[in-house]
Design a protein around this motif. Structure first.
Motif, mmCIF file in Angstrom:
data_model
loop_
_atom_site.group_PDB
_atom_site.id
_atom_site.type_symbol
_atom_site.label_atom_id
_atom_site.label_comp_id
_atom_site.label_asym_id
_atom_site.label_seq_id
_atom_site.Cartn_x
_atom_site.Cartn_y
_atom_site.Cartn_z
ATOM 1 N N ARG A 57 0.818 -1.209 0.000
ATOM 2 C CA ARG A 57 0.000 0.000 0.000
ATOM 3 C C ARG A 57 0.851 1.258 0.000
ATOM 4 O O ARG A 57 1.776 1.417 0.793
ATOM 5 C CB ARG A 57 -0.919 0.000 1.213
ATOM 6 N N GLY A 58 0.511 2.161 -0.895
ATOM 7 C CA GLY A 58 1.200 3.436 -0.959
ATOM 8 C C GLY A 58 2.480 3.414 -1.758
ATOM 9 O O GLY A 58 3.142 4.436 -1.894
ATOM 10 N N LEU A 59 2.854 2.249 -2.307
ATOM 11 C CA LEU A 59 4.060 2.161 -3.121
ATOM 12 C C LEU A 59 3.679 2.253 -4.599
ATOM 13 O O LEU A 59 2.682 1.678 -5.026
ATOM 14 C CB LEU A 59 4.789 0.839 -2.863
ATOM 15 N N ASP A 60 4.473 2.974 -5.361
ATOM 16 C CA ASP A 60 4.194 3.114 -6.795
ATOM 17 C C ASP A 60 4.381 1.802 -7.540
ATOM 18 O O ASP A 60 3.726 1.537 -8.539
ATOM 19 C CB ASP A 60 5.112 4.170 -7.419
ATOM 20 N N ARG A 61 5.300 0.980 -7.060
ATOM 21 C CA ARG A 61 5.592 -0.284 -7.729
ATOM 22 C C ARG A 61 5.495 -1.430 -6.726
ATOM 23 O O ARG A 61 6.147 -1.394 -5.681
ATOM 24 C CB ARG A 61 7.001 -0.246 -8.340
ATOM 25 N N GLN A 62 4.681 -2.430 -7.044
ATOM 26 C CA GLN A 62 4.558 -3.572 -6.141
ATOM 27 C C GLN A 62 5.887 -4.290 -5.949
ATOM 28 O O GLN A 62 6.129 -4.893 -4.909
ATOM 29 C CB GLN A 62 3.519 -4.561 -6.678
ATOM 30 N N SER A 63 6.742 -4.206 -6.938
ATOM 31 C CA SER A 63 8.040 -4.877 -6.827
ATOM 32 C C SER A 63 8.892 -4.267 -5.719
ATOM 33 O O SER A 63 9.857 -4.880 -5.264
ATOM 34 C CB SER A 63 8.792 -4.792 -8.160
ATOM 35 N N ASP A 64 8.530 -3.053 -5.269
ATOM 36 C CA ASP A 64 9.286 -2.401 -4.193
ATOM 37 C C ASP A 64 8.893 -2.912 -2.814
ATOM 38 O O ASP A 64 9.561 -2.598 -1.824
ATOM 39 C CB ASP A 64 9.068 -0.881 -4.222
ATOM 40 N N PRO A 107 2.506 9.747 0.233
ATOM 41 C CA PRO A 107 3.472 10.463 -0.603
ATOM 42 C C PRO A 107 4.270 11.501 0.188
ATOM 43 O O PRO A 107 3.727 12.213 1.035
ATOM 44 C CB PRO A 107 2.590 11.140 -1.654
ATOM 45 N N GLY A 108 5.549 11.568 -0.083
ATOM 46 C CA GLY A 108 6.425 12.541 0.565
ATOM 47 C C GLY A 108 7.515 12.983 -0.377
ATOM 48 O O GLY A 108 7.606 12.514 -1.515
#
Length: 199
Positions: A57-64, A107-108
């Motif tokens: 959640r909140g990550l642009d890429r699930q791979s992260d 987001p930050g």
């Protein structure tokens, strides 16, 4: 005070768990040459479910997701509702409700942003059925609700599918939010206090 509340909660939970574990009487004979499963017996009216989850959640890429701390947990309850007689021996139907807490990155300036703990619940419906192996399968859908203030949408829809073996469960939950293009994926591992098949 906190420890006292935990003891009260556990004291109230024990009778419920003891009742849920008992298998009801057989209500349908299996086919000749096959063994009776949980689904040939009268279902447990209430089944508690405890789990840990991992999400992106909140990550642009699930791979992260593997690079950041994304582990949460929760507890749910399944309330059995009767199906037509033709389904006896095959599957059970439940109303489902849970409550969980899991992290989300808002987001930050520096990616991925500040971590915030999100309180959620997943009211919906769920089916449990058997497979030709020892595994049982569960699948369902419903509404995802998030209770505390956050940057992303506070409600959405979800679908889930998973398997259980001797009460140990593994589930994947797909969550979509109106107005957002991204779908969230949540992986759960837990324990469902349902009758266990040992044969």
């Amino acid at each position: 005070m906190k420890s006292r509340s935990i003891y009260i909660f556990l004291f109230c939970l024990i009778p419920l768990l003891a009742y849920c574990r008992s298998r009801g009487p057989m209500v349908k004979q299996p086919r000749p040459g096959t063994a009776a499963t949980e689904f040939h017996h009268e279902p447990a009216k209430v089944i508690p479910w405890f789990y840990a989850n991992k999400s992106s959640r909140g990550l642009d890429r699930q791979s992260d997701a593997s690079f950041f701390n994304q582990v949460g947990g929760g507890a749910g309850i399944l309330i059995n509702s009767k199906l037509d007689e033709q389904w006896i021996g095959h599957k059970f139907f439940y109303y489902y409700m849970d409550f969980d807490i899991s992290p989300q990155y808002n987001p930050g300036k520096v990616y991925p942003g500040d971590k915030q703990w999100i309180f959620s619940s997943y009211p919906g419906i769920l089916f449990r059925t058997y497979t030709p192996l020892y595994f049982k399968m569960h699948f369902g859908f419903g509404v995802n609700l998030r209770y505390n203030q956050q940057y992303y949408d506070r409600w959405g829809v979800y679908g889930s599918i998973g398997a259980e073996l001797w009460g140990i469960t593994s589930t994947v939950v797909f969550i979509g939010h109106p107005g957002q293009l991204n779908w969230e994926t949540e992986y759960r591992a837990g324990y469902m206090w349902a009758p266990v098949e040992w044969k």
